[in-house]
Design an enzyme around this catalytic site. Structure first.
Site, mmCIF file in Angstrom:
data_model
loop_
_atom_site.group_PDB
_atom_site.id
_atom_site.type_symbol
_atom_site.label_atom_id
_atom_site.label_comp_id
_atom_site.label_asym_id
_atom_site.label_seq_id
_atom_site.Cartn_x
_atom_site.Cartn_y
_atom_site.Cartn_z
ATOM 1 N N SER A 133 48.955 47.200 56.770
ATOM 2 C CA SER A 133 50.206 47.771 56.250
ATOM 3 C C SER A 133 50.196 47.835 54.729
ATOM 4 O O SER A 133 50.680 48.802 54.134
ATOM 5 C CB SER A 133 51.420 46.982 56.748
ATOM 6 N N SER A 134 49.633 46.831 54.063
ATOM 7 C CA SER A 134 49.682 46.857 52.599
ATOM 8 C C SER A 134 48.733 47.923 52.051
ATOM 9 O O SER A 134 49.040 48.580 51.055
ATOM 10 C CB SER A 134 49.414 45.466 52.009
ATOM 11 N N GLU A 173 45.485 46.843 46.170
ATOM 12 C CA GLU A 173 45.152 45.801 47.145
ATOM 13 C C GLU A 173 44.707 44.513 46.449
ATOM 14 O O GLU A 173 44.970 43.411 46.929
ATOM 15 C CB GLU A 173 44.033 46.300 48.072
ATOM 16 N N ASP A 184 40.362 48.302 54.407
ATOM 17 C CA ASP A 184 41.687 48.803 54.813
ATOM 18 C C ASP A 184 42.085 50.041 54.011
ATOM 19 O O ASP A 184 42.535 51.042 54.577
ATOM 20 C CB ASP A 184 42.762 47.721 54.638
#
Ligand code: PMV
Length: 357
Positions: A133-134, A173, A184
């Protein structure tokens, strides 16, 4: 300038979690549970960031925000030290999101002067469930700021645009997670599937496949750090056994990478049958490593009752599982599986893995 929307997907680890810590290959894919940013430019000196899903609503006078030039900070996370008195950053999960925003605004808008807007980000991704999600937040944030400052070339994001978005999202991130792997944000930027090996970075796979899955959040909280440490302790106690399990997982990732790159027509139902097998085997191997959980076995049993394969995804010990829904599954089968899982108190999302970034 007019309001606009940008979006980015979440990620699931398809194969190779835990083994990737020991230099083995892992495969991740985009999941079409996305974050969406609506940006409404305004003429003033105020920027407002609204994240209703995590209860954040902050407003800044842009003249108070730090302006960052390359090399100003030893690490993006140090942005916290530059915050002026009176800048109000929330506590809790919203904190890292706001700090990433301050970092990226300070870095990307510094040259363009003050830029006022309201940005509202909604996300279908649960926080802290291993679905990236981040990273998808940082990708939409980077894409939106680059778009507003005229640094992107194409409407549909060119190769160079994506490279730029991905490198800024990675810095976002770093604000949030210190030393993330980069997997991610790469999945959220490029979409599709990618292969990842420590030290080599993410390599997008040339795949046109899109897989129907059910993502099940068991809602059982877990600590990635403790689970990774548990595997290490098991390996210290039984090095030969654990290494052969890690090698088996590596071979599953290699097999999956080949399957994903097979042409759609040639692969057909055979691809899904083979994926079914490797999903089942990867789950068993992860359980053997001690990162299973009764809730994950319940998910697996329900899926197996409908001839579907499930595995945990991410660190395990609870968290999320993914279940492959074959194309030839009976009509309504996925909904029935999801309903049975929901009866156990799990949250299910029917989703597609391998779609656009
Ligand atoms: O739960 P997640 O998505 O953060 O995944 C953790 C994946 C591990 O392989 C267990 C750890 C790692 O750092 O790769």
């Amino acid at each position: 300038t007019r309001p606009f929307v940008v979006s980015a997907p979440g990620k699931v680890i398809m194969f190779g979690e835990h083994a990737v810590v020991y230099g083995k290959s892992a495969i991740a894919g985009s999941v079409d549970m996305r974050a969406y940013a609506l940006v409404t430019p305004s003429s003033g000196h105020s920027v407002r960031l609204v994240l209703p899903d995590i209860d954040v609503d902050v407003e800044f006078d842009v003249r108070q925000l730090p302006r960052l030039r390359p090399g100003d900070l030893a690490h993006p996370g140090d942005v916290e030290t530059l915050l002026a008195e009176g800048i109000d950053v929330p506590e809790g999960p919203g904190r890292t999101a706001v700090l990433a925003f301050v970092y990226l605004y300070g870095s990307l808008v510094a040259e363009a002067g003050a830029l006022g807007f309201t940005m509202c980000v909604r996300s279908l991704l649960p926080v802290g469930a291993g679905l990236g999600s981040s990273a998808s937040f940082n990708v939409v944030l980077s894409a939106a700021l680059l778009q507003m400052t005229g640094q992107l070339q194409g409407e549909g994001a060119t190769e160079e645009d994506r490279r730029l978005i991905n490198s800024w999202a990675f810095q976002g991130e770093q604000v949030a997670h210190g030393t993330p792997s980069g997997i991610d944000n790469s999945v959220a930027t490029y979409g599709g599937f990618l292969e990842y090996t420590k030290g080599h970075g993410p390599a997008p796979l040339h795949s046109t496949h899109a897989l129907r899955v059910i993502i099940t959040n068991t809602n059982v909280p877990r600590s990635t750090k403790a689970l990774v440490a548990g595997v290490r302790a098991l390996r210290d106690a039984h090095p030969a056994v654990v290494d052969s399990i890690l090698d088996a997982i590596h071979n599953i990732s290699v097999t999956a990478a080949t399957l994903f790159q097979a042409p759609e027509e040639a692969a057909g139902g055979e691809l899904e049958r083979q994926l079914h097998d490797v999903i089942r085997m990867n789950h068993g191997l992860l359980s053997a490593l001690g990162v299973g959980h009764p809730s994950l076995e319940r998910v697996r049993d329900i899926a197996a009752g409908h001839q579907m394969a499930s595995k945990l995804t991410g660190a395990g010990g609870g968290g999320c599982a993914l279940t492959l829904v074959p194309r030839d599954a009976p009509k309504g089968a996925a909904a029935r599986v999801a309903a049975e899982m929901a009866d156990e108190g799990f949250c299910c999302h029917q989703a597609v893995v391998g779609g656009a970034g």
